[in-house]
Design a protein around this motif. Structure first.
Motif, PDB file in Angstrom:
ATOM      1  N   ARG A  87     -68.781   7.416  32.931  1.00 20.62           N
ATOM      2  CA  ARG A  87     -70.087   6.494  33.559  1.00 20.62           C
ATOM      3  C   ARG A  87     -70.392   7.305  34.838  1.00 20.62           C
ATOM      4  NH1 ARG A  87     -70.805   0.215  35.229  1.00 20.62           N
ATOM      5  NH2 ARG A  87     -72.485   0.405  36.282  1.00 20.62           N
ATOM      6  N   LYS A  88     -71.722   7.718  35.180  1.00 20.07           N
ATOM      7  CA  LYS A  88     -71.892   8.296  36.403  1.00 20.07           C
ATOM      8  C   LYS A  88     -73.104   7.217  36.991  1.00 20.07           C
ATOM      9  CE  LYS A  88     -71.323  13.111  35.129  1.00 20.07           C
ATOM     10  NZ  LYS A  88     -71.863  14.350  34.974  1.00 20.07           N
ATOM     11  N   ASP A  89     -72.839   7.158  38.301  1.00 18.54           N
ATOM     12  CA  ASP A  89     -73.960   6.384  39.032  1.00 18.54           C
ATOM     13  C   ASP A  89     -75.070   7.282  39.486  1.00 18.54           C
ATOM     14  OD1 ASP A  89     -72.334   3.982  39.059  1.00 18.54           O
ATOM     15  OD2 ASP A  89     -71.297   4.577  41.074  1.00 18.54           O
ATOM     16  N   VAL A  90     -76.357   6.785  39.271  1.00 20.79           N
ATOM     17  CA  VAL A  90     -77.572   7.749  39.475  1.00 20.79           C
ATOM     18  C   VAL A  90     -78.218   6.811  40.542  1.00 20.79           C
ATOM     19  CG1 VAL A  90     -79.413   8.718  38.595  1.00 20.79           C
ATOM     20  CG2 VAL A  90     -77.555   8.577  37.216  1.00 20.79           C
ATOM     21  N   ASN A  91     -78.673   7.284  41.492  1.00 23.79           N
ATOM     22  CA  ASN A  91     -79.554   6.848  42.551  1.00 23.79           C
ATOM     23  C   ASN A  91     -81.050   7.446  42.562  1.00 23.79           C
ATOM     24  OD1 ASN A  91     -77.697   5.085  43.973  1.00 23.79           O
ATOM     25  ND2 ASN A  91     -76.701   6.987  45.009  1.00 23.79           N
ATOM     26  N   VAL A  92     -81.949   6.509  42.490  1.00 23.49           N
ATOM     27  CA  VAL A  92     -83.421   7.029  42.325  1.00 23.49           C
ATOM     28  C   VAL A  92     -84.187   6.205  43.722  1.00 23.49           C
ATOM     29  CG1 VAL A  92     -85.469   7.024  41.170  1.00 23.49           C
ATOM     30  CG2 VAL A  92     -83.248   7.051  39.908  1.00 23.49           C
ATOM     31  N   ILE A  93     -84.790   7.195  44.078  1.00 23.85           N
ATOM     32  CA  ILE A  93     -85.662   6.780  45.519  1.00 23.85           C
ATOM     33  C   ILE A  93     -87.180   7.270  45.417  1.00 23.85           C
ATOM     34  CG2 ILE A  93     -86.324   7.038  47.840  1.00 23.85           C
ATOM     35  CD1 ILE A  93     -83.287   8.070  48.305  1.00 23.85           C
ATOM     36  N   LEU A 122     -97.761   2.470  38.914  1.00 30.09           N
ATOM     37  CA  LEU A 122     -96.615   3.423  38.893  1.00 30.09           C
ATOM     38  C   LEU A 122     -95.015   2.561  38.705  1.00 30.09           C
ATOM     39  CD1 LEU A 122     -97.929   5.183  42.173  1.00 30.09           C
ATOM     40  CD2 LEU A 122     -98.009   6.013  39.713  1.00 30.09           C
ATOM     41  N   TYR A 123     -94.816   1.774  39.380  1.00 28.76           N
ATOM     42  CA  TYR A 123     -93.726   0.973  39.486  1.00 28.76           C
ATOM     43  C   TYR A 123     -93.255   0.585  37.812  1.00 28.76           C
ATOM     44  CZ  TYR A 123     -92.125   0.501  43.912  1.00 28.76           C
ATOM     45  OH  TYR A 123     -91.554   0.881  45.236  1.00 28.76           O
ATOM     46  N   GLN A 124     -94.524   0.112  36.889  1.00 25.55           N
ATOM     47  CA  GLN A 124     -94.472  -0.357  35.590  1.00 25.55           C
ATOM     48  C   GLN A 124     -94.061   0.854  34.849  1.00 25.55           C
ATOM     49  OE1 GLN A 124     -94.533  -3.480  34.604  1.00 25.55           O
ATOM     50  NE2 GLN A 124     -94.018  -2.879  32.558  1.00 25.55           N
ATOM     51  N   GLN A 125     -94.936   1.739  34.925  1.00 23.05           N
ATOM     52  CA  GLN A 125     -94.489   3.181  34.104  1.00 23.05           C
ATOM     53  C   GLN A 125     -93.060   3.723  34.329  1.00 23.05           C
ATOM     54  OE1 GLN A 125     -97.565   5.709  35.494  1.00 23.05           O
ATOM     55  NE2 GLN A 125     -99.062   4.931  33.908  1.00 23.05           N
ATOM     56  N   PHE A 126     -92.530   3.622  35.549  1.00 18.23           N
ATOM     57  CA  PHE A 126     -91.209   4.004  35.831  1.00 18.23           C
ATOM     58  C   PHE A 126     -90.183   3.216  35.124  1.00 18.23           C
ATOM     59  CE2 PHE A 126     -87.401   3.532  38.730  1.00 18.23           C
ATOM     60  CZ  PHE A 126     -86.878   5.024  38.634  1.00 18.23           C
ATOM     61  N   PHE A 127     -90.385   1.715  35.290  1.00 17.73           N
ATOM     62  CA  PHE A 127     -89.551   0.899  34.632  1.00 17.73           C
ATOM     63  C   PHE A 127     -89.605   1.103  33.065  1.00 17.73           C
ATOM     64  CE2 PHE A 127     -90.253  -2.077  38.083  1.00 17.73           C
ATOM     65  CZ  PHE A 127     -89.103  -1.613  39.081  1.00 17.73           C
ATOM     66  N   GLU A 128     -90.705   1.309  32.612  1.00 15.30           N
ATOM     67  CA  GLU A 128     -90.805   1.334  31.177  1.00 15.30           C
ATOM     68  C   GLU A 128     -90.168   2.670  30.556  1.00 15.30           C
ATOM     69  OE1 GLU A 128     -95.038   1.121  30.348  1.00 15.30           O
ATOM     70  OE2 GLU A 128     -94.957  -1.176  30.384  1.00 15.30           O
ATOM     71  N   SER A 129     -90.366   3.759  31.333  1.00 12.47           N
ATOM     72  CA  SER A 129     -89.569   5.009  31.121  1.00 12.47           C
ATOM     73  C   SER A 129     -87.963   4.758  31.194  1.00 12.47           C
ATOM     74  CB  SER A 129     -89.835   6.210  32.134  1.00 12.47           C
ATOM     75  OG  SER A 129     -91.080   6.272  32.181  1.00 12.47           O
TER      76      SER A 129
END
Length: 72
Positions: free
Chosen positions: A4-10, A26-33
């Motif tokens: 398991r690796k932690d990933v941070n996204v900004i 933009l947020y919706q597309q990111f979450f759907e991805s």
């Protein structure tokens, strides 16, 4: 055993003048991805709900800052 690796996204927008609707898209597309990678579905209103919460917090923060009077 899975590794398991932690990933941070900004997420940083290049333009502060995005409308609430554009930001939600933009947020919706990111979450759907992300959801597609995991193989799950998310509600169609998730991006809009997040934007409303962030805008409400932003407005509250600005009101708090501007309502303070400087010490004389």
């Amino acid at each position: 055993m899975k590794i398991r690796k932690d990933v941070n996204v900004i997420i940083t927008f290049d333009d502060k003048e995005y409308s609430e609707e554009e930001t939600a898209i933009l947020y919706q597309q990111f979450f759907e991805s992300l959801a597609k990678i995991k193989g799950v579905k998310i509600p169609k209103y998730a991006g809009k709900a997040l934007v409303k919460a962030l805008r409400a917090k932003e407005k509250t923060s600005k009101e708090t800052r501007t309502s303070e009077t400087p010490d004389a």
